[in-house]
Design a protein around this motif. Structure first.
Motif, PDB file in Angstrom:
ATOM      1  N   TYR A  55      -7.700   2.286  -1.333  1.00  0.00           N
ATOM      2  CA  TYR A  55      -6.906   1.504  -2.269  1.00  0.00           C
ATOM      3  C   TYR A  55      -7.079   1.975  -3.705  1.00  0.00           C
ATOM      4  O   TYR A  55      -6.232   1.738  -4.555  1.00  0.00           O
ATOM      5  N   GLY A 167      -8.535  -3.862   3.651  1.00  0.00           N
ATOM      6  CA  GLY A 167      -8.959  -2.473   3.547  1.00  0.00           C
ATOM      7  C   GLY A 167      -9.251  -1.805   4.860  1.00  0.00           C
ATOM      8  O   GLY A 167      -9.774  -0.692   4.889  1.00  0.00           O
ATOM      9  N   ARG A 235      -2.579   2.191  -1.833  1.00  0.00           N
ATOM     10  CA  ARG A 235      -2.476   1.060  -2.748  1.00  0.00           C
ATOM     11  C   ARG A 235      -1.050   0.530  -2.814  1.00  0.00           C
ATOM     12  O   ARG A 235      -0.826  -0.686  -2.722  1.00  0.00           O
ATOM     13  N   ARG A 238      -0.175  -1.111   0.432  1.00  0.00           N
ATOM     14  CA  ARG A 238      -0.767  -2.444   0.532  1.00  0.00           C
ATOM     15  C   ARG A 238       0.121  -3.485  -0.140  1.00  0.00           C
ATOM     16  O   ARG A 238       0.345  -4.581   0.413  1.00  0.00           O
ATOM     17  N   TRP A 270      -6.547  -9.069  -2.270  1.00  0.00           N
ATOM     18  CA  TRP A 270      -6.436  -8.572  -3.652  1.00  0.00           C
ATOM     19  C   TRP A 270      -5.064  -8.946  -4.175  1.00  0.00           C
ATOM     20  O   TRP A 270      -4.073  -8.811  -3.478  1.00  0.00           O
ATOM     21  N   GLY A 724     -11.192  -3.774  -4.153  1.00  0.00           N
ATOM     22  CA  GLY A 724     -10.567  -3.039  -3.065  1.00  0.00           C
ATOM     23  C   GLY A 724     -11.124  -1.638  -2.902  1.00  0.00           C
ATOM     24  O   GLY A 724     -10.364  -0.677  -2.782  1.00  0.00           O
TER      25      GLY A 724
END
Length: 765
Positions: A55, A167, A235, A238, A270, A724
């Motif tokens: 991430y 994660g 990232r 996500r 997150w 993260g």
């Protein structure tokens, strides 16, 4: 040069497995360490074979150069594409939600209509064979899809999505095959009459759609779009998958705000404000798509669809005026929901452990188990209504009684004209229609107390034994069914002293059971409000959710947390365990530590990559490139492979960053979709190249997150989760020592690893 505190022996790990170093600094430990060398293979590196996600965006020379050269129009395109992705995810998830509901309503409606016609002709045995046969065929189709095409599609998928956003990259959970099986398996499973819902699978479906779009499709299945290959990093993916999870809830419940809050409260580990806006935009798009298709289907253009699925459970007609006895009844519902929810979670955990042993025996055994549960469900659904007595139709009802249509209250079943079977009105309906019947207002005397008890017992039992079989199955609907049933039952018992409608009691019962099993509050409250379209019950729903969650937390965890743990996914909780306060970062650092010089020999890198499965390696700057040994940064395995493939080698140990930056682009380090990245076997390094050098400076993350070795392990765990991270460097507290003590990964924060090193620390207060 290549450095190791120990020889590289058998400390091989998978992509997420522990990448740590042994401290050379000794001090009295809180608890005596137990045989670390023998325990590490069991409690450290070998906990789970799945991968972690990167991430963190590395800050290296290559990335910085790319951002410096990026023009304003490219930045604008990047931002615009984010919103375009959110729009595509919302439209796609909304269309899938509509397709699921139309398919379920029509397939289940045809089955129930055929059964009802045979019942009206008094062909009861033939009606049962037809009903059970249709259920069996649909269940077998769903099981075959899961068993042979995508085993990861079984269950709700919410625990897997939750772990991914934490994660963890579990194998194939977001693959195109999983998406296909999730859609059609959910349709067949729900239409087969199982006590399951399509709401949980819709969260997984939305996440799969977001993943497919974010990585530009799938090369394996020939579904690739070059114009979508922009976010080739974990990232950005996500963020897209968070939008997809929220869109799934919005499509399942027609609850756009509830979807955003579900992603915030339950799914995502997150969060940031920009993601909040995009998630809200995505769920708003879903709501618009659903609204348009519902208006279209209301004209009768969608077959049997129209009264089920996405239509709200509207209880706004009920009068919400409550007094002290009503508050006491609500408190009782909260206590009951917490107790029953914790028991439900306990039994689901035991059943899942049993099924995991059975399912390991192969695909055929999985299908046989599904067939057995299908037959049991059909016997209960068709057989138990025979225990109920026929009830005369009330005079003041707006719907037809008895009802011989596909859905609705007052099912005729075996009753003579002018009578109905209240238990058949619950069993011989889709799950959505059964909930609608229980939540219906101004029907206080429709269901006998005995019928409610029978239905609650059956749904509670069937919901437990059904979850875990090889079909996509959600927990929301079974929990709402059981909760609304005992809620109406409590309403019947409080009729002499309560002014609340039985439909409101059903809603509060559903809320209490949801809070007792899933341990969510804010998102469930908003979802129920959007489902029922009645803001006046907000204080009561808030109260019952808080009580039921508090009661449930006294006994065990939420059901999704239990499933994540049962699946062995290395999930890091929001709150660290109490014993982590008594340990510091260096206490869980275990060997060996593998480091590279900033200009390293190719042979040393190849040897390290072959001998370990580590994904992060500290890079040390040494003279003549620095005055003293110092931590230059952290380099990823995937980046090393790309650099080696480009063969930017030199005979002498010199800096070659300019040549590297001219001949390689940031896009070359982009992560492939679904784990399809460059592997060590893909390299073609000749023997004479092994003694050459390669400059690592351009690809080293020069600002890795690092903590002092004396930091509390609990504090380090919170930092690791909230940022993260995948790797966390542990640096020494004093001077004159190596610049890095070791590396912490998520497995070093897991209880199995910590308690394996310090088995008695759990008892410290």
């Amino acid at each position: 040069m290549y450095n190791s505190n120990h020889s590289i022996t058998d400390v091989e790990t998978d992509d997420v497995e522990s990448e740590v170093g042994e401290s050379t600094y000794s001090r009295p430990l809180l608890i005596k360490r137990v045989n670390v060398t023998s325990q590490i293979a069991l409690v450290g590196a070998k906990i789970c074979p799945v991968e972690s996600l990167d991430y963190e965006i590395p800050e290296n020379e290559l990335v910085n150069e790319d951002w410096r050269l990026r023009r304003k129009i490219q930045v604008f395109q990047y931002v615009l594409l984010k919103w375009a992705f959110a729009l595509i995810i919302g439209v796609s998830t909304g269309l899938v939600g509509i397709f699921n509901n139309i398919a379920v309503e029509n397939i289940a409606g045809f089955k129930l209509l055929l059964t009802t016609e045979l019942m009206l002709k008094h062909r009861y045995y033939k009606a049962f064979m037809t009903y059970a046969g249709c259920n069996l065929g649909l269940a077998t189709l769903a099981a075959a899809l899961c068993a042979f095409i995508a085993p990861a599609a079984a269950g709700s998928g919410i625990p897997e999505v939750k772990a991914y956003l934490n994660g963890v990259d579990a194998y194939s959970i977001l693959a195109p095959s999983t998406l296909f099986v999730k859609i059609f398996g959910s349709i067949f499973g729900v239409a087969a009459g199982f006590v399951v819902g399509k709401e949980g699978p819709m969260v997984h479906t939305g996440s799969c759609i977001a993943s497919l779009i974010g990585q530009g499709g799938s090369r394996k299945y020939g579904l690739t779009w070059r114009w979508l290959r922009y976010f080739k990093n974990d990232r950005d993916r996500r963020d897209l998958i968070t939008c997809g999870a929220a869109a799934g809830v919005a499509a399942a419940f027609r609850a756009p705000v509830g979807g955003v809050l579900f992603a915030l409260e339950e799914a995502a580990s997150w969060w940031r404000s920009a993601l909040l806006w995009r998630t809200f935009f995505t769920t708003a798009v879903v709501a618009i798509v659903l609204r348009g298709f519902i208006d279209f289907c209301s004209t009768g253009s969608c077959g049997l669809f129209g009264q089920g699925g996405l239509i709200m459970y509207d209880i706004s007609a009920a009068k919400v005026v409550y007094s002290v006895p009503d508050i006491l009844a609500v408190i009782l519902l909260g206590v009951i929901g917490g107790l029953l929810g914790s028991l439900y979670n306990y039994l689901v955990d035991k059943v899942l452990r049993t099924y995991s042993i059975i399912n390991e025996k192969g695909a055929v055994v999985k299908i046989v188990l599904v067939i057995m549960i299908s037959l049991l469900t059909s016997i209960c659904s068709y057989g138990l209504p025979w225990l109920a007595t026929c009830v005369p139709c009330p005079d003041n009802v707006s719907t037809s009684c008895p009802n011989t249509d596909v859905s609705g209250n007052y099912k005729s079943f075996q009753c003579p004209p002018g009578h109905y079977n209240d238990l058949a009105s619950l069993f011989l309906n889709t799950n959505d229609d059964a909930i609608r019947n229980l939540l219906s207002t101004n029907t206080a005397k429709e269901f006998h107390i005995s019928s409610l008890l029978i239905f609650f017992g059956a749904v509670y039992f069937l919901g437990i034994i059904t979850y875990g079989i090889a079909v996509p199955s959600g927990l929301f609907i079974p929990v709402i069914l059981a909760g609304s049933c005992y809620g109406r039952l409590v309403g019947r018992l409080f009729e002499p002293v309560s002014k609340l409608d039985n439909g409101l009691f059903s809603l509060l019962g559903a809320a209490s059971f949801l809070g007792g099993t899933m341990r969510m509050t804010v998102s469930l409250c908003v979802i129920l409000l959007e489902l029922t379209n009645d803001l006046l019950v907000l204080p009561l729903i808030m109260l019952v959710l808080l009580i039921s969650k508090t009661m449930g937390d006294m006994f065990n965890q939420g059901v999704y947390d239990q499933i994540v743990k049962l699946k062995g996914l290395p999930y890091i909780k929001a709150h660290p365990e109490h014993y982590m306060k008594h340990l510091v970062a260096r206490d869980v650092v275990t060997g060996p530590l593998i480091t590279f010089s900033s200009v390293e020999m190719v042979g040393n890198i190849i040897h390290a990559l072959r001998s370990t499965g580590h994904n992060g390696f500290p890079v040390i700057d040494e003279p003549p490139f620095s005055d003293a040994p110092e931590l230059c940064g952290l380099v990823l395995r995937s980046h090393l492979l790309v650099l080696l493939k480009g063969k930017f080698f030199s005979r002498d140990k010199v800096l070659a960053r300019n040549e590297t930056l001219r001949n390689i682009a940031e896009l070359d380090f982009a992560k492939g979709g679904s784990g399809k990245g460059l592997k060590l076997e893909d390299l073609d390094i000749k023997e004479e190249e092994m003694d050459m050098h390669v400059d690592l400076h351009p690809i080293v993350n020069t600002s890795p997150y690092a903590v002092a070795e004396t930091m509390s392990l609990a504090k380090a765990a919170v930092l690791f989760r909230e940022l993260g991270l995948r790797h966390m460097c542990v640096v020494p507290k004093s001077r004159g020592r190596p610049p890095v003590v070791g590396i912490l990964t998520r497995h070093d924060f897991l209880p199995e690893h910590i308690l394996g090193l310090y088995p008695h620390v759990r008892y410290r207060k």
